[in-house]
Design an enzyme around this catalytic site. Structure first.
Site, PDB file in Angstrom:
ATOM      1  N   GLU A   1       0.982  -0.788  -0.354  1.00 21.77           N
ATOM      2  CA  GLU A   1       0.104  -0.228  -0.136  1.00 21.77           C
ATOM      3  C   GLU A   1       0.690   1.121   0.130  1.00 21.77           C
ATOM      4  O   GLU A   1       0.382   2.307  -1.246  1.00 21.77           O
ATOM      5  CB  GLU A   1      -0.803  -0.147   1.382  1.00 21.77           C
TER       6      GLU A   1
ATOM      7  N   GLY B   1       6.390  -1.922  14.310  1.00 23.85           N
ATOM      8  CA  GLY B   1       6.125  -1.396  13.538  1.00 23.85           C
ATOM      9  C   GLY B   1       4.614  -0.170  14.319  1.00 23.85           C
ATOM     10  O   GLY B   1       4.648   0.707  14.568  1.00 23.85           O
ATOM     11  N   ARG B   2       4.125  -0.839  15.402  1.00 20.34           N
ATOM     12  CA  ARG B   2       3.231  -0.090  16.585  1.00 20.34           C
ATOM     13  C   ARG B   2       3.948  -0.191  17.640  1.00 20.34           C
ATOM     14  O   ARG B   2       2.992   1.245  18.200  1.00 20.34           O
ATOM     15  CB  ARG B   2       2.154  -1.355  16.736  1.00 20.34           C
TER      16      ARG B   2
ATOM     17  N   GLU C   1      -2.891  -6.285  18.232  1.00 13.37           N
ATOM     18  CA  GLU C   1      -2.533  -6.558  17.173  1.00 13.37           C
ATOM     19  C   GLU C   1      -1.031  -7.473  17.920  1.00 13.37           C
ATOM     20  O   GLU C   1       0.097  -8.415  17.819  1.00 13.37           O
ATOM     21  CB  GLU C   1      -1.133  -5.814  15.932  1.00 13.37           C
TER      22      GLU C   1
ATOM     23  N   HIS D   1     -22.694   9.986  24.069  1.00 11.69           N
ATOM     24  CA  HIS D   1     -24.227  10.035  23.145  1.00 11.69           C
ATOM     25  C   HIS D   1     -24.394   8.718  21.499  1.00 11.69           C
ATOM     26  O   HIS D   1     -25.307   9.119  21.098  1.00 11.69           O
ATOM     27  CB  HIS D   1     -24.421  11.225  22.429  1.00 11.69           C
TER      28      HIS D   1
END
Length: 560
Positions: free
Chosen positions: A220, A274-275, A361, A392
């Site tokens: 991507e 990565g995270r 993850e 709400h």
């Protein structure tokens, strides 16, 4: 130290907690909250933060038993192994050293026998120099104009963390001042709509693109990078790429092949997942371009403060450890599968999406670190929305439907205070009134007897009854600055690690994301051959074949 192949659920400490659940089922938070000594023991302060977990379905005895579970899980050793650079991510044979990304310059943190802190600071110093050049206008684009707009291209951990920090500090007065006249945007999704939105209103002459991909092969990200390269070269010519595009990557060969000067590539390392990478060049570069390195350095210092607290504080006063143990208690013993993250701060609107990845993850695993199927659930379903918006939306279910433990996050001092003449309280006080009220509403509920006293009609009493006894915890930050945003991030990162260490899983790999990518490759090949050669769809099940046919028949994609 070899990891033990025994599962934590076979230990006496786990079985003891299982038995203890019956005691807790006999309690109600209405009664637990009336014990001031208990409540006082469940409040922790550190470096300006206040944690109150007295509204958890737990007693002092529960906490003792959870600390015994930590011992049984060898939590002290596991934390120490993480900070020592041991390859605790065993399935990928890697160290887990995101704490090194924000360590002070004089710290010593080793990976494979080598102190990594000097390398970290080499990259940070390079980011500082580069961002100052861009911000001061001494680095200009192909037509001689300063680059005031930045588009960071990355997905997953290369996007959610930096976006959270950017959103959290952009209305902080100091950061706001530093960012005057500049824009930072994040392009993640492969959907061409995301590209269109990101470049809308931007001029290639004043835009810098930061491509974030460790391997420089993420499908991507690289397609989006090629799309933006086309946008730049169409307007400014092929030679403009070196002036308008830089990279955060470890693959210098592919960076150069792409047309980016390898000198303008900012490194990070295999020991950064990565995270967990927002404190590396992944986050620090785009954030420094927007706000200046001095603001971002405060963010790193806030995270480092929590790292040191986590590493050195006894567990009974250790905020990430307590939070991690309570999450294990809620998931594995009380059987609550979800957790709501509810910051009473619009600036933290991207916090829950980031923690979704950090948590789900990391801990969404079905086997132990040794590959044994787990007879207990791990991980939780994380979701959230800023207060009062969430009230709400989904609080109805939290109050009267399923039990979902809640994290309430409040800020003492608003980034942008408003005081209107004639109003009872300031706008921030109005917001915070809800922050203080909601946890008590969940804990105490409302009984049929109370409703009868209020003369509520009989037929409505069942509908207006609140069972209460719904757990939450409250975290109060003095203000929302780059420093406290760093603290908040590190608390949740380490909390997730604690949960994984206790459950005996690997919180630092993510094999679950692979299968879908492999199957997408087959679909990609089919779409290409169907569009270019009219090839019939084959090799897919009936359902997928039918959907693909419909897509190809009715989509208006051009023949390539």
């Amino acid at each position: 130290m070899a990891s033990s192949t025994a599962l934590i659920c076979d230990t006496e400490a786990w079985k003891d907690l299982k038995g203890h659940v019956e005691d807790i089922k006999k309690t109600h938070l209405r009664d637990l909250m009336s014990d001031a000594n208990r409540c006082q023991s469940m409040m922790m302060e550190f470096d300006g933060l206040l944690l109150d977990y007295s509204r958890q379905r737990a007693t002092e005895e529960t906490m003792d038993k959870l600390l015994n579970l930590a011992k049984a899980a060898q939590l002290t050793e596991k934390i120490s192994r993480m900070f020592s650079g041991d390859h605790i991510n065993s399935t990928e044979n890697r160290s887990v050293l995101h704490a090194a990304l924000r360590a002070p310059k004089d710290a010593v943190i080793k990976a494979d026998g080598k102190n990594v802190v000097p390398e970290v600071w080499n990259v940070l110093d390079k980011i500082k120099d580069f961002s100052e050049k861009i911000r001061s206008g001494s680095w200009v684009g192909a037509t001689g104009k300063p680059l005031k707009d930045v588009v960071a291209v990355g997905i997953g951990g290369s996007f959610l963390g930096p976006l959270f920090v950017h959103t959290a500090i952009q209305t902080d007065p100091e950061a706001l001042q530093s960012a005057k006249g500049r824009q930072l945007r994040f392009l993640a999704n492969i959907d061409p709509v995301d590209v269109a939105r990101n470049i809308n209103g931007l001029n290639p002459e004043t835009t810098l693109v930061v491509v974030v991909s460790k391997t420089f092969t993420t499908a991507e990200t690289m397609l989006n990078a090629r799309t933006l390269r086309e946008w730049i070269t169409t307007a400014l010519g092929a030679s403009a790429v070196a002036k308008h595009m830089v990279a955060v990557s470890t693959n210098l060969a592919l960076v150069e092949k792409f047309g980016i000067d390898p000198n303008n590539a900012f490194a990070f390392w295999d020991w950064v997942g990565g995270r967990y990478s927002v404190c590396s060049a992944v986050g620090v570069l785009p954030l420094s371009l927007q706000y200046g390195f001095s603001v971002v350095e405060k963010f790193l210092k806030g995270a480092s403060s929590i790292d040191q607290h986590f590493q050195s504080t006894p567990f009974e006063k250790n905020i990430p450890v307590l939070l991690g143990l309570l999450s294990v208690w809620n998931v594995s013993f009380l059987g609550y599968p979800a957790r709501a993250i509810l910051p009473y701060s619009q600036a933290l609107e991207k916090f829950a999406p980031h923690i979704q990845q950090v948590s789900m993850e990391s801990n969404g695993k079905g086997v132990s670190i040794d590959g044994l199927p787990l007879p207990y659930e791990t991980g939780e379903i994380d979701f959230g929305e800023p207060g009062t918006n969430g009230q709400h939306s989904f609080y109805q279910l939290i109050h009267q439907g399923r039990v979902i433990p809640c994290d309430f996050i409040g800020i003492v001092k608003s980034q942008q205070p408003v005081y209107l003449k004639g109003e009872v309280v300031s706008n921030h006080d109005e917001l915070m009134s809800n922050f203080f009220a909601q946890p008590d509403a969940l804990a105490y509920g409302k009984t049929p007897e109370q409703l009868q006293k209020e003369n509520v009609s009989e037929n409505l009493i069942p509908h207006k009854t609140f069972s209460g006894n719904r757990p939450s915890l409250s975290l109060l930050l003095p203000e929302l600055t780059a420093y406290s945003v760093g603290q908040l991030l590190a608390i949740y990162e380490h909390r997730v690690a604690v949960q994984g260490f206790v459950w005996g899983i690997n919180s630092f790999d993510q094999w679950g994301v692979e299968l879908g990518k492999v199957l997408a490759t087959q679909v990609r090949k089919q779409l290409h051959s169907s569009r270019t050669q009219g090839t019939a769809i084959e090799g897919f099940n009936y359902s997928t074949t039918t959907l693909l046919k419909r897509y190809l028949e009715t989509s208006s994609e051009p023949q390539i």
